[in-house]
Design a protein around this motif. Structure first.
Motif, mmCIF file in Angstrom:
data_model
loop_
_atom_site.group_PDB
_atom_site.id
_atom_site.type_symbol
_atom_site.label_atom_id
_atom_site.label_comp_id
_atom_site.label_asym_id
_atom_site.label_seq_id
_atom_site.Cartn_x
_atom_site.Cartn_y
_atom_site.Cartn_z
ATOM 1 N N GLU A 5 54.175 19.173 8.885
ATOM 2 C CA GLU A 5 53.808 19.355 10.287
ATOM 3 C C GLU A 5 52.478 18.684 10.611
ATOM 4 N N GLU A 6 51.529 18.753 9.688
ATOM 5 C CA GLU A 6 50.220 18.139 9.922
ATOM 6 C C GLU A 6 50.343 16.614 9.990
ATOM 7 N N ILE A 7 51.167 16.050 9.128
ATOM 8 C CA ILE A 7 51.389 14.602 9.172
ATOM 9 C C ILE A 7 52.060 14.215 10.481
ATOM 10 N N TYR A 8 53.094 14.955 10.864
ATOM 11 C CA TYR A 8 53.799 14.659 12.119
ATOM 12 C C TYR A 8 52.861 14.789 13.316
ATOM 13 N N ASN A 9 52.070 15.848 13.341
ATOM 14 C CA ASN A 9 51.158 16.062 14.471
ATOM 15 C C ASN A 9 50.096 14.967 14.535
ATOM 16 N N TYR A 10 49.617 14.523 13.382
ATOM 17 C CA TYR A 10 48.645 13.433 13.382
ATOM 18 C C TYR A 10 49.278 12.165 13.952
ATOM 19 N N ILE A 11 50.485 11.864 13.498
ATOM 20 C CA ILE A 11 51.187 10.675 14.003
ATOM 21 C C ILE A 11 51.338 10.740 15.513
ATOM 22 N N LYS A 12 51.790 11.868 16.024
ATOM 23 C CA LYS A 12 52.001 12.000 17.465
ATOM 24 C C LYS A 12 50.682 11.912 18.243
ATOM 25 N N SER A 13 49.603 12.378 17.635
ATOM 26 C CA SER A 13 48.307 12.364 18.334
ATOM 27 C C SER A 13 47.789 10.956 18.561
ATOM 28 N N THR A 14 48.276 9.997 17.787
ATOM 29 C CA THR A 14 47.792 8.621 17.916
ATOM 30 C C THR A 14 48.408 7.891 19.098
ATOM 31 N N GLY A 15 49.579 8.331 19.535
ATOM 32 C CA GLY A 15 50.282 7.640 20.603
ATOM 33 C C GLY A 15 50.941 6.349 20.164
ATOM 34 N N VAL A 16 50.973 6.098 18.857
ATOM 35 C CA VAL A 16 51.572 4.870 18.308
ATOM 36 C C VAL A 16 52.950 5.195 17.753
ATOM 37 N N ARG A 17 53.923 4.326 18.027
ATOM 38 C CA ARG A 17 55.318 4.636 17.692
ATOM 39 C C ARG A 17 55.762 4.100 16.332
ATOM 40 N N ASN A 18 55.153 3.018 15.853
ATOM 41 C CA ASN A 18 55.525 2.477 14.543
ATOM 42 C C ASN A 18 54.794 3.236 13.446
ATOM 43 N N ILE A 19 55.559 3.706 12.468
ATOM 44 C CA ILE A 19 54.999 4.491 11.369
ATOM 45 C C ILE A 19 55.274 3.760 10.061
ATOM 46 N N THR A 20 54.236 3.595 9.243
ATOM 47 C CA THR A 20 54.417 3.011 7.916
ATOM 48 C C THR A 20 53.981 4.019 6.872
ATOM 49 N N GLY B 25 51.712 -7.737 13.313
ATOM 50 C CA GLY B 25 50.954 -7.907 14.543
ATOM 51 C C GLY B 25 51.074 -6.755 15.503
ATOM 52 N N GLN B 26 52.038 -5.847 15.258
ATOM 53 C CA GLN B 26 52.195 -4.677 16.126
ATOM 54 C C GLN B 26 51.397 -3.500 15.576
ATOM 55 N N LEU B 27 50.975 -2.620 16.475
ATOM 56 C CA LEU B 27 50.276 -1.412 16.058
ATOM 57 C C LEU B 27 51.177 -0.526 15.208
ATOM 58 N N ALA B 28 50.558 0.153 14.252
ATOM 59 C CA ALA B 28 51.290 1.102 13.409
ATOM 60 C C ALA B 28 50.340 2.185 12.925
ATOM 61 N N VAL B 29 50.904 3.355 12.673
ATOM 62 C CA VAL B 29 50.179 4.437 12.010
ATOM 63 C C VAL B 29 50.515 4.357 10.528
ATOM 64 N N PHE B 30 49.494 4.295 9.704
ATOM 65 C CA PHE B 30 49.700 4.220 8.262
ATOM 66 C C PHE B 30 49.370 5.556 7.614
ATOM 67 N N ILE B 31 50.308 6.015 6.782
ATOM 68 C CA ILE B 31 50.095 7.198 5.950
ATOM 69 C C ILE B 31 50.233 6.727 4.502
ATOM 70 N N ARG B 32 49.120 6.764 3.772
ATOM 71 C CA ARG B 32 49.151 6.300 2.380
ATOM 72 C C ARG B 32 49.077 7.489 1.435
ATOM 73 N N PHE B 33 50.080 7.572 0.554
ATOM 74 C CA PHE B 33 50.153 8.665 -0.412
ATOM 75 C C PHE B 33 49.570 8.234 -1.763
ATOM 76 N N ALA B 34 49.109 9.206 -2.513
ATOM 77 C CA ALA B 34 48.538 8.939 -3.836
ATOM 78 C C ALA B 34 49.642 8.810 -4.874
ATOM 79 N N GLY B 35 49.418 7.925 -5.837
ATOM 80 C CA GLY B 35 50.269 7.870 -7.017
ATOM 81 C C GLY B 35 51.370 6.846 -6.981
ATOM 82 N N CYS B 36 51.589 6.192 -8.114
ATOM 83 C CA CYS B 36 52.643 5.190 -8.250
ATOM 84 C C CYS B 36 53.140 5.195 -9.683
ATOM 85 N N ASN B 37 54.398 4.818 -9.868
ATOM 86 C CA ASN B 37 54.997 4.763 -11.201
ATOM 87 C C ASN B 37 54.912 3.369 -11.819
#
Length: 221
Positions: free
Chosen positions: A56-71, A20-32
């Protein structure tokens, strides 16, 4: 180092202790693994479209959202080459709460030696997944009160095995425990009745909020 990112978006956490809380999602490709009920199998295909992003690009994107929870999710994020370096960058920012969704087949110990280690939401793959033999039981000893074990259950056999694992490894006194239904495979009442019959104190039933709010097949939510 560049990562294959198939999705990045802001939404609510659909599961777990921050549901129920806001989060930034970063989904990576590939699974075993290749779970029978996987709802993100598209992200594991060899030809899946992706965006190459540096730490750095991932970190900067996360920070640009203003959302603190990262998944960080996938696929399997812990298999990504260079993921340890990304985690160290994220852990240095004390404003962020970093959660990793991991499938239970990757050793956790090497990801704990940092100042502000992430929290893990770790699956234990039950019989109906067809992947139970890939589970690393040694991972249970690295979990703490800030982590979660998720049992995705699709039948009574799954529920019985979940209870066995919870009891055998004393998970109730170690970490958060969630039972989540395989979507459209088991009635929620069946899970609740099983929990009642077995006096499963400290265990949480969860539903995937994002599949209730949006179309179950919708991406980027």
């Amino acid at each position: 180092m560049k990562f294959k990112v198939v999705e990045k978006f802001v939404s609510i956490n659909g599961e777990g202790t921050l549901a129920g809380q806001l989060a930034v999602f970063i989904r990576f490709a590939g699974c075993n693994l290749n779970c029978s009920y996987c709802d993100t199998s598209w992200a594991n295909k060899i030809d899946v479209p992706y965006e190459l992003m540096t730490n750095e690009e991932i970190y900067n994107y996360i920070k640009s959202t203003g959302v603190r929870n990262i998944t960080l999710t996938g696929g399997e994020p812990l298999l990504q080459t260079g993921i340890l370096e990304l985690l160290k960058i994220l852990s240095n920012d004390k404003e962020l709460h970093v959660e990793i969704e991991t499938n239970g087949s990757v050793p956790l110990d090497k990801f704990l030696n940092m100042k502000n280690p992430p929290s893990f939401t770790m699956d234990y793959k039950l019989p109906s997944s067809n992947m139970e033999d890939k589970m690393l039981l040694d991972n249970f000893k690295y979990l703490s009160a800030k982590d979660t074990v998720k049992f995705v259950s699709g039948c009574m056999e799954d529920l019985e095995k979940a209870k066995y694992i919870i009891d055998k490894y004393n998970l109730i006194n170690k970490t958060h425990i969630y039972i989540s239904p395989v979507f459209d495979k088991i009635n929620l009442e069946t899970i609740v009745d099983f929990m009642k019959d077995n006096k499963m104190n400290g265990v949480n039933l969860q539903v995937q909020l994002h599949k209730i709010i949006w179309n179950p097949n919708e991406r980027g939510v």
